[in-house]
Every structure is written in C-alpha cells, then in structure tokens.
Write a protein that holds these residues in place. Structure first.
Motif: not given
Length: 100
Positions: A42-45, A47-54, A56-60
């Motif tokens: 389960l991935m909690l994402h 979308i306005f993350d500036h620490i882990v940019p969105s 890179t979250g999509t890449l993960l």
C-alpha cells in the motif's frame, strides 16, 4: 562544490548527483523496490510533496509494480500530520490483505 556548480547548470548537476547517488546506494527505495514486486504493498502518496517530489513517488510506484496507491492532496509533512486519521482505513486494508 561551488566550482562544480558554476561549471554546470543546476539541472545538469542535479542529474549527475542523482546518477552518482543511485550508482553508490544499495538501500535506496529505487533499488529495493524490485524485492517488493508481487507483494501486497500500500503506497501513500502525497502529491504536493517537496521532500520526496511527486515524480519520484510515481517512479517508485511504477518500480513497485503499480500497487494499490492512495493519493493525498498534501505535502510530505501534511501527510504525516493526517496519517492518524487514516489508521482505521489502513487497518482495514491490512485485514483484507493478511490471511486469518
């Protein structure tokens, strides 16, 4: 550092540093995601993350094999602030995923 930064543009330097980091890192999620493919994730994402940019979250998300993903209209810290409100939903998700 400042000489290297001046010799290259910011984006070029950022790409070079990222490539070098991934080359040397063994435990970065980018590398370890493959071990979780096919597992219940389960991935909690945020979308306005500036620490882990969105992006890179999509890449993960893609490297994990596109598991279930809950997207939030928060930044990194906002998601952690909101997380206690998701305890029930996460518990229900775990109950559905885990054998009795």
């Amino acid at each position: 550092w400042s000489l290297a930064y001046a010799a290259r543009g910011p984006n070029e330097l950022r790409r070079a540093l990222s490539a070098q980091y991934l080359n040397l890192s063994q435990l970065d999620p980018y590398r370890t995601a493959g071990a979780l493919r096919g597992k219940r994730v389960l991935m909690l994402h945020a979308i306005f993350d500036h620490i882990v940019p969105s992006d890179t979250g999509t890449l993960l998300y893609n490297r994990l094999g596109r598991p279930e993903r809950w997207r939030y209209f928060f930044g990194h810290l906002g998601l952690f602030w909101w997380l206690p409100n998701e305890a029930g939903a996460i518990t229900r998700w775990l109950d559905r995923q885990l054998p009795n």
